[in-house]
Design an enzyme around this catalytic site. Structure first.
Site, PDB file in Angstrom:
ATOM      1  CB  CYS A 179       1.156   1.453   4.267  1.00  0.00           C
ATOM      2  SG  CYS A 179      -0.573   1.011   4.334  1.00  0.00           S
ATOM      3  CB  CYS A 206      -0.911  -0.061   1.229  1.00  0.00           C
ATOM      4  SG  CYS A 206      -1.378   1.488   1.934  1.00  0.00           S
TER       5      CYS A 206
END
Ligand SMILES: Cc1cc2nc3c(=O)[nH]c(=O)nc-3n(C[C@H](O)[C@H](O)[C@H](O)COP(=O)(O)OP(=O)(O)OC[C@H]3O[C@@H](n4cnc5c(N)ncnc54)[C@H](O)[C@@H]3O)c2cc1C
Length: 505
Positions: free
Chosen positions: A56, A53
């Site tokens: 992230c 991600c």
């Protein structure tokens, strides 16, 4: 960094071998519960993320900035918040992420570590011990959120030991509960020093064995009792007398050292690299020597009457042979030598140790004042102060013989020592504020203790401590082990342990 530091919690848990490991602890299905359950921190934040991600990845440096404040040996505020992360994109963690209803990445949850270890989280739960952090987008936001929860004023620029806000715990009776972690830290550090400085020699070997016997029977931490027993039972293999007595000592000693690396006297996560109760407000104060005193006092209130002279000798010999501070050693030797009659009451040994510690305090108070080396938040005092034990001093503050000495009521002092170093020291897991349900979630089991050797965990070497004279029985098993090891090393130990278990249970 030093070898001791290099075995920090992070490296041990993650197995990382890089120069600058992440501060946040990587958790997964296999270590999640144990790391959270055993953490000394009062709170935990777990970030659930996915390694693929992009948001992230961008968030990671922000999270790390905060994690560096709280995690690891160089943290400015160790032991308060454990910062961890779980990669939900890793298959092994699927169930774990389901347990915490992870609905987006990154998702941050906050709660007591034990609540994470034993529970889960659901978004629509009315009352939950774990809460969603709704505003942790940047390091600043996250730290503000934490400060609001804790009523603290932590700053991202805070540095280790420049912590002006550090509270003195000198007069707070409950603070000693946190010292259980320092007792573990001191035990582990002491053994690291012994090994690093090759202090196990033919003439010091017996003294170490006797101190280990004391730890097996009466250390307040269950995992240190177990670790001491493991070392004791393998002692002759690790440090054989024939090698200690020859010139081959150095290389063979190194072999012993390498072997000993497989043994962790208080578990593989200790030493953690920081102090809780014994933390000084300055870099060079408190720490190990404070932890060592607390260990000795906590042992002194756990022994039985019949063990008091052996415990006294074990402690005096241990300090003489293995405390690397020369001045401390010499002074302590003098105090040990001045004892004219053998102790036959555990009370007398505990009170002697308390009094010896106060003599050191008295001397250091003057020395530190003239050298300007005292920790301003932790001045040397005649201990315990009135706020901790009002009944301990007969006439507090009264001048006797023109010196400012306190007249003590030793029965009251002993009662106080037994409660302070006996019950309260290990009570951290039973604290209702730390365990909202006040129940046993497994944490109390890890470090469960008693004020005597009667309640000790099951396990061969530890079961030995159930005997009324723990030392004698332990010594017998140890000798038996050494005798039989040539023939059937493991088999004979098992038989001895089984025999003892039958006898003791
Ligand atoms: C065996 C031994 C001998 C030492 N001798 C010397 C020496 O000769 N010279 C030197 O410079 N340093 C010596 N030290 C170190 C010194 O005593 C302190 O440990 C160090 O200065 C750190 O002090 P501290 O403020 O953390 O409190 P410490 O004195 O380490 O005490 C730790 C904690 O024990 C509690 N405590 C204090 N007094 C007592 C008492 N009388 N009974 C029970 N509990 C008490 C308090 O809660 C205190 O915070 C010795 C240490 C040990 C273990």
């Amino acid at each position: 960094s030093s070898p001791i530091r290099s075995r920090s919690l992070l490296r041990t848990i993650t197995g990382e071998n890089v120069d600058f490991p992440d501060a946040a602890v990587d958790l997964n299905e296999t270590n999640f519960e144990s790391v959270l359950r055993d953490s000394p921190a009062s709170f935990a934040i777990v970030e659930f993320f996915a390694h693929w991600c992009p948001a992230c990845r961008n968030y990671k440096p922000q999270y790390e900035k905060v994690a560096r404040l709280f995690n690891g040996p160089n943290a400015a505020h160790p032991g308060i918040v454990l910062m961890a992360r779980v990669d939900c994109a890793s298959k092994i963690n699927s169930k774990l992420c389901d347990r915490f209803s992870v609905s987006h990445y990154p998702m941050l949850l906050w709660g007591h570590p034990s609540k994470f270890a034993s529970g889960g989280w659901q978004p629509k739960q009315d009352k939950s011990d774990i809460v969603l952090i709704d505003n942790g987008r940047t390091a600043d936001h996250l730290l503000n959120w934490i400060n609001k929860q804790l009523g603290s004023s932590f700053n991202l620029d805070d540095q280790k030991y420049e912590n002006k806000a550090l509270q003195s715990n000198v007069t707070d009776p409950e603070q000693i509960a946190r010292a259980i972690y320092d007792v573990e830290e001191a035990t582990s550090t002491a053994f690291d020093i012994i090994i690093e400085h090759k202090m196990i020699k033919l003439e010091t070997r017996g003294s170490l064995v006797r101190f280990l016997q004391l730890l097996v029977a009466h250390h307040p931490s269950k995992r240190c009792r177990k670790g001491s027993a493991d070392i004791l039972m393998n002692f002759d293999d690790l440090f054989p007398t024939d090698i200690l007595s020859t010139n081959r000592q150095d290389s063979e000693n190194d072999n012993g050292k390498a072997l000993l690396n497989n043994f962790h006297i208080c578990g593989k996560d200790v030493p953690r690299g920081y102090w809780m109760f014994c933390r000084g407000s300055r870099n060079d104060t408190r720490g190990f020597s404070c932890g060592l005193w607390v260990l000795l006092h906590s042992l002194s209130v756990r022994i039985d009457d019949g063990e008091s002279q052996q415990a006294f000798t074990a402690v005096c010999d241990f300090i003489h042979n293995f405390f690397i501070c020369e001045e401390c050693r010499v002074h302590f030797d003098e105090m040990c030598s001045s004892v004219s009659r053998p102790f036959n009451k555990s009370r007398d040994f505990a009170v002697w140790l308390w009094s010896a510690h106060n003599q050191v305090n008295e001397r250091l108070k003057k020395e530190e004042a003239s050298a300007g080396t005292e920790d301003p938040k932790f001045p040397k005092i005649m201990w315990p102060p009135n706020q901790l034990c009002a009944s301990c001093s007969v006439s507090t503050g009264k001048k006797i013989n023109t010196t400012n000495q306190t007249e003590w009521n030793e029965d009251e002092v002993f009662k106080f020592l037994a409660s302070y170093y006996g019950t309260t020291l290990a009570n951290v897991y039973k604290d209702k504020n730390l365990l909202a349900d006040g129940g046993n979630d497994g944490r109390s089991e890890v470090l469960s203790t008693s004020t005597s050797a009667i309640v000790v965990p099951v396990g061969a070497a530890l079961a030995i401590a159930l005997a009324s004279c723990a030392f004698a029985v332990l010594a017998w098993v140890w000798r038996l082990r050494q005798k039989n090891r040539k023939y059937s090393y493991r088999h004979s130990l098992k038989r001895a342990e089984e025999k003892l278990e039958v006898r003791l249970f």
